[in-house]
Enzyme design. Structure first.
Site, PDB file in Angstrom:
ATOM      1  N   HIS A  93      43.050  42.376  43.018  1.00 33.32           N
ATOM      2  CA  HIS A  93      42.068  41.396  42.566  1.00 33.32           C
ATOM      3  C   HIS A  93      42.433  40.738  41.240  1.00 33.32           C
ATOM      4  O   HIS A  93      41.577  40.144  40.591  1.00 33.32           O
ATOM      5  CB  HIS A  93      40.674  42.032  42.473  1.00 33.32           C
ATOM      6  CG  HIS A  93      39.938  41.961  43.769  1.00 33.32           C
ATOM      7  ND1 HIS A  93      38.925  41.060  44.007  1.00 33.32           N
ATOM      8  CD2 HIS A  93      40.097  42.654  44.909  1.00 33.32           C
ATOM      9  CE1 HIS A  93      38.484  41.211  45.245  1.00 33.32           C
ATOM     10  NE2 HIS A  93      39.175  42.172  45.806  1.00 33.32           N
ATOM     11  N   ASP A 156      30.000  44.578  39.002  1.00 30.44           N
ATOM     12  CA  ASP A 156      29.136  44.062  40.063  1.00 30.44           C
ATOM     13  C   ASP A 156      29.748  44.259  41.445  1.00 30.44           C
ATOM     14  O   ASP A 156      29.028  44.277  42.444  1.00 30.44           O
ATOM     15  CB  ASP A 156      28.863  42.567  39.847  1.00 30.44           C
ATOM     16  CG  ASP A 156      27.822  42.330  38.758  1.00 30.44           C
ATOM     17  OD1 ASP A 156      27.044  43.258  38.476  1.00 30.44           O
ATOM     18  OD2 ASP A 156      27.795  41.232  38.188  1.00 30.44           O
ATOM     19  N   GLU A 272      20.979  41.285  33.319  1.00 31.63           N
ATOM     20  CA  GLU A 272      22.047  40.316  33.514  1.00 31.63           C
ATOM     21  C   GLU A 272      21.392  38.940  33.616  1.00 31.63           C
ATOM     22  O   GLU A 272      20.220  38.767  33.311  1.00 31.63           O
ATOM     23  CB  GLU A 272      22.860  40.652  34.774  1.00 31.63           C
ATOM     24  CG  GLU A 272      24.232  40.006  34.806  1.00 31.63           C
ATOM     25  CD  GLU A 272      25.022  40.408  36.036  1.00 31.63           C
ATOM     26  OE1 GLU A 272      25.292  39.524  36.883  1.00 31.63           O
ATOM     27  OE2 GLU A 272      25.363  41.595  36.171  1.00 31.63           O
TER      28      GLU A 272
END
Length: 415
Positions: A93, A156, A272
């Site tokens: 990623h 997340d 958040e």
């Protein structure tokens, strides 16, 4: 003279790019327990990353079975007269080619050969888990929940490796309370650039410990991490509220994270937020939380500059204290100044909340929109400049020209 100089530079560059090559078969002499692969499928997988912008041509891929496998490979590269590069790859990623290498070896830390032998040991007494650096966080969560435990701080998205996020801080909505993931690590095993396998912590090899955590992989490869655990909640009350005024939005965020030292009943567990610059986003991927039968319209909420701000907050709880959770939430919400008609709530198991982005991933995969270039930018903006950032970027540069998520994490510097 100029011609000779150019010729010399060209020859030097040829040596750098062509001369220092190696035969992957030489690595078979290292006595590796894992699998060294030159299979086209493995090489192809290791030649790209999630960013989809860069492409590499590795010579081989190592699927290590042990930390010693990684150490032997890196030491071989360090000692090699001809030299070759080594790059550690988790779940791929990275977005700028950090997990790739050309004419070198990619160490595929997640999945693959020998993975059954990797460590994932849980201590209920001392509340920690020893985890292989290539383990995915979703698998760590699954294992720790069997003991009623879970790591304290998350990202997340859980389909990332432990070593990968610890090399990048690991920030999410719990960071205001527990700090980022790198603040919740007791100990690491690290393979250094010389091929040494060292254990490090605040007390042992402390400089290496501090350098590797958040070090973007520049100081070593994390092969084991001892992660702090806590009692896992059973359920989550997930709340989203909207703001049309940026100053009010940030003031409420700052107030909520100032409560981090309070008892659990007097604070939220996750804080958040995100910016909404077009109506498509609020009723699309990041905002699938909102009811499709009751779509939110920016125009109806009198957003300043056509921009809305969403505050995301959660309250964790066990079934044993379910009777008091609503009262605790109401007391906290009374201190906030959001648009009253914009409040949305849902209730779900703790694991479903943590793994919520994966559901969005599956939707995007079904549409062929997941494995495409994903530009991404993270910025730390000081409180003194955030209002200018809102005016210049959210209400200025962006306009309504983006459909991607724009997240805002309020952070306590002392965490």
């Amino acid at each position: 003279m100029a011609t000779k100089l150019l010729l010399t530079l060209a020859i030097c560059r040829l040596i750098v790019t062509v001369g220092f090559t190696f035969n992957p078969n030489d690595l078979l002499l290292l006595g590796l327990n894992g699998k060294l692969s030159v299979a086209p499928a493995d090489l192809q997988s290791a030649s790209v990353d999630f960013g989809g912008v860069y492409k590499a041509e590795p010579m081989a891929v190592l699927h290590p079975a042990t930390s010693e496998d990684v150490a032997r490979l890196v030491k071989a590269a360090y000692d090699s007269a001809r030299g070759f590069t080594v790059s550690a790859r988790g779940h791929g990623h990275s977005i700028n080619g950090q997990a790739m290498t050309t004419n070198g070896v990619v160490v595929q830390m997640s999945g693959g050969g020998g993975s059954k032998n990797k460590m994932l040991t849980i201590s209920e007494k001392f509340m920690y888990a020893d985890v292989w650096g290539g383990e995915l966080w979703i698998d760590v969560l699954t294992s720790t929940l069997e003991y009623g435990l879970a790591p304290k701080s998350w990202t997340d998205y859980l389909y990332l490796t432990v070593g990968g996020t610890l090399s990048n801080a690991g920030i999410s909505g719990q960071a205001f309370n527990h700090g980022p993931q790198i603040s919740n690590v007791h100990e690491l095993d690290v393979v250094t650039g010389k091929g040494e396998l060292l254990t490090c912590s605040e007390k042992e090899n402390s400089e290496l410990f501090q350098a590797v955590l958040g070090g973007l992989g520049q100081f070593g490869i994390i092969t084991r991490a001892r992660i702090a655990l806590e009692q896992a909640p059973q359920r989550v009350r997930w709340i989203r509220v909207l703001y049309s005024n940026f100053s009010t939005f940030t003031q409420d965020q700052e107030y909520l994270i100032s409560l981090h030292g309070k008892p659990a009943s007097q604070k939220f567990d996750y804080v958040e937020g995100f910016v909404i610059v077009d109506e498509g986003l609020i009723n699309n991927w990041r905002s699938s939380f909102f009811s499709p039968s009751n779509p939110v319209k920016i125009s109806s909420l009198k957003a300043e500059g056509g921009v809305l701000y969403c505050l995301e907050i959660t309250k964790n709880y066990h079934l044993s204290n379910a009777d008091t959770i609503d009262q605790e939430i109401e007391i906290l919400l009374k201190k906030l100044n959001y648009i009253p008609a914009s409040e949305f709530r849902t209730d779900l198991p703790y694991v479903d909340f943590l793994d919520r982005v994966h559901k969005a991933e599956l939707k995007l995969r079904s549409k062929g929109l997941w494995e495409v270039p994903h530009p991404w930018l993270n910025l730390f903006v000081p409180k003194s400049r955030i209002a200018e950032f809102d005016k210049g970027v959210f209400k200025g540069i962006l306009g309504n020209k983006t459909s991607g998520p724009i997240l805002i994490y309020p952070m306590n510097k002392n965490k």
